[in-house]
Design a protein around this motif. Structure first.
Motif, PDB file in Angstrom:
ATOM      1  N   GLU A 190      -5.003 -17.906 -10.883  1.00 53.49           N
ATOM      2  CA  GLU A 190      -5.002 -17.160 -11.879  1.00 53.49           C
ATOM      3  C   GLU A 190      -4.701 -15.682 -11.674  1.00 53.49           C
ATOM      4  N   VAL A 191      -5.624 -15.356 -10.717  1.00 51.42           N
ATOM      5  CA  VAL A 191      -5.470 -13.614 -10.396  1.00 51.42           C
ATOM      6  C   VAL A 191      -4.081 -13.587  -9.437  1.00 51.42           C
ATOM      7  N   GLU A 247      -1.092 -15.159  -9.759  1.00 58.12           N
ATOM      8  CA  GLU A 247      -0.145 -15.415 -10.591  1.00 58.12           C
ATOM      9  C   GLU A 247       0.162 -14.266 -11.678  1.00 58.12           C
ATOM     10  N   THR A 248      -1.100 -13.677 -11.957  1.00 58.70           N
ATOM     11  CA  THR A 248      -1.162 -12.472 -12.514  1.00 58.70           C
ATOM     12  C   THR A 248      -0.380 -11.307 -11.865  1.00 58.70           C
ATOM     13  N   GLU A 249      -0.718 -11.457 -10.768  1.00 55.33           N
ATOM     14  CA  GLU A 249      -0.117  -9.977  -9.742  1.00 55.33           C
ATOM     15  C   GLU A 249       1.423 -10.660  -9.548  1.00 55.33           C
ATOM     16  N   ASP A 281       3.406 -11.887 -11.899  1.00 54.65           N
ATOM     17  CA  ASP A 281       4.132 -11.706 -13.145  1.00 54.65           C
ATOM     18  C   ASP A 281       4.440 -10.018 -13.216  1.00 54.65           C
ATOM     19  N   MET A 282       3.252  -9.365 -12.974  1.00 54.38           N
ATOM     20  CA  MET A 282       3.404  -7.959 -13.157  1.00 54.38           C
ATOM     21  C   MET A 282       4.228  -7.181 -12.015  1.00 54.38           C
ATOM     22  N   ARG A 322      -9.210 -20.036 -10.277  1.00 49.73           N
ATOM     23  CA  ARG A 322      -9.447 -18.477 -10.396  1.00 49.73           C
ATOM     24  C   ARG A 322      -8.462 -17.790  -9.711  1.00 49.73           C
ATOM     25  N   GLU A 352       7.725  -8.119 -13.290  1.00 47.26           N
ATOM     26  CA  GLU A 352       8.189  -7.286 -14.418  1.00 47.26           C
ATOM     27  C   GLU A 352       8.695  -6.007 -14.019  1.00 47.26           C
TER      28      GLU A 352
END
Length: 254
Positions: free
Chosen positions: A126-127, A129-131, A133-134, A123, A137
């Protein structure tokens, strides 16, 4: 200071100026305020039209990365993460809470906070790696502002050339006006094509390289933090994080 950026910019501009002199021209012929206004004003307007203001302002702030390279603290990050692993194995994850306030990078602070909160490793990955990616971007959107400017400026330069030729055609009866009109026409094209290929596009590519390096560094940190959460041996964490260094070094040298 990134010396290669400064050398590249100076070398590119010097080649044009020296070439002009060797051809028997005058440097003053390249200095046309009207052409400058048309090309750079028009390019800025086009970029502002397509870009939200916060991203445009962010692109201007990101420009400093071209000449002042973000510090490569990969080795220091590996050392710190390994030390955190030792502390966590000896004293437990809660002992890392005091380290959170010592970090200036919000991403590092968030990772440590997730560790202290006892978030499950998958978890946590996941948290974080999402940050990553954002954030990547958002940074890429800013870098692409300069790429867009490199696409618009040659066309605006052609527009300036056409405007100069219109001026010439309107003053065919007055030979004294022909030289200025023709100069604006050709210099506008030089400004447009030169700015795109010597400044805007190279700036965008350099920023993309630094963004890639930052992203890989954060991915390396995530691997280390997940290793701590899983209770991995600190030496294993250090070795796994070290495997990212060749990619980081190649990005930094490109």
């Amino acid at each position: 200071m990134d010396a290669t950026s400064l050398i590249g910019l100076v070398l590119g501009l010097a080649a044009i100026v020296v070439g002009q002199i060797l051809e028997g021209g005058h440097i003053g012929s390249l200095l046309q305020p009207t052409a400058f206004l048309i090309v750079f004003g028009g390019t800025t307007g086009a970029v502002l039209l397509q870009t939200p203001l916060p991203i445009f302002v962010g692109a201007l702030r990101l420009l400093k990365w071209v000449f002042v390279t973000p510090a490569d603290d990969s080795n220091a990050l590996i050392e710190k993460t390994t030390e955190w692993g030792r502390i966590a194995r000896r004293d437990g994850l809660l002992s890392l809470e005091a380290r959170i306030a010592q970090e200036r990078d919000p991403f590092v602070q968030k990772g440590l906070q997730l560790l202290v909160d006892g978030i499950e490793p998958n978890r946590m990955r996941e948290v974080l790696e999402t940050e990553i990616d954002m954030a990547e971007e958002q940074l890429k959107l800013r870098a692409k502002v300069w790429e867009s400017a490199g696409g618009y400026s040659p066309t605006i330069g052609i527009l300036g050339a056409v405007m100069g030729l219109i001026h010439v055609m309107e003053n065919l009866a007055d030979p004294s006006q022909l030289g200025a009109g023709i100069a604006v026409a050709f210099v506008a094209t030089i400004y447009g094509v030169g700015a795109a290929n010597l400044i805007f596009i190279p700036v965008s590519k350099k920023l993309m390289t630094h963004i890639r390096t930052l992203t890989v560094q954060r991915q390396m940190l995530v691997d280390g933090l997940v290793g701590i959460a899983q209770g991995d041996n600190p030496r294993l964490i250090e070795s796994r994080m070290g495997s990212y260094l060749p990619e980081i070094r190649s990005d930094s040298s490109s």
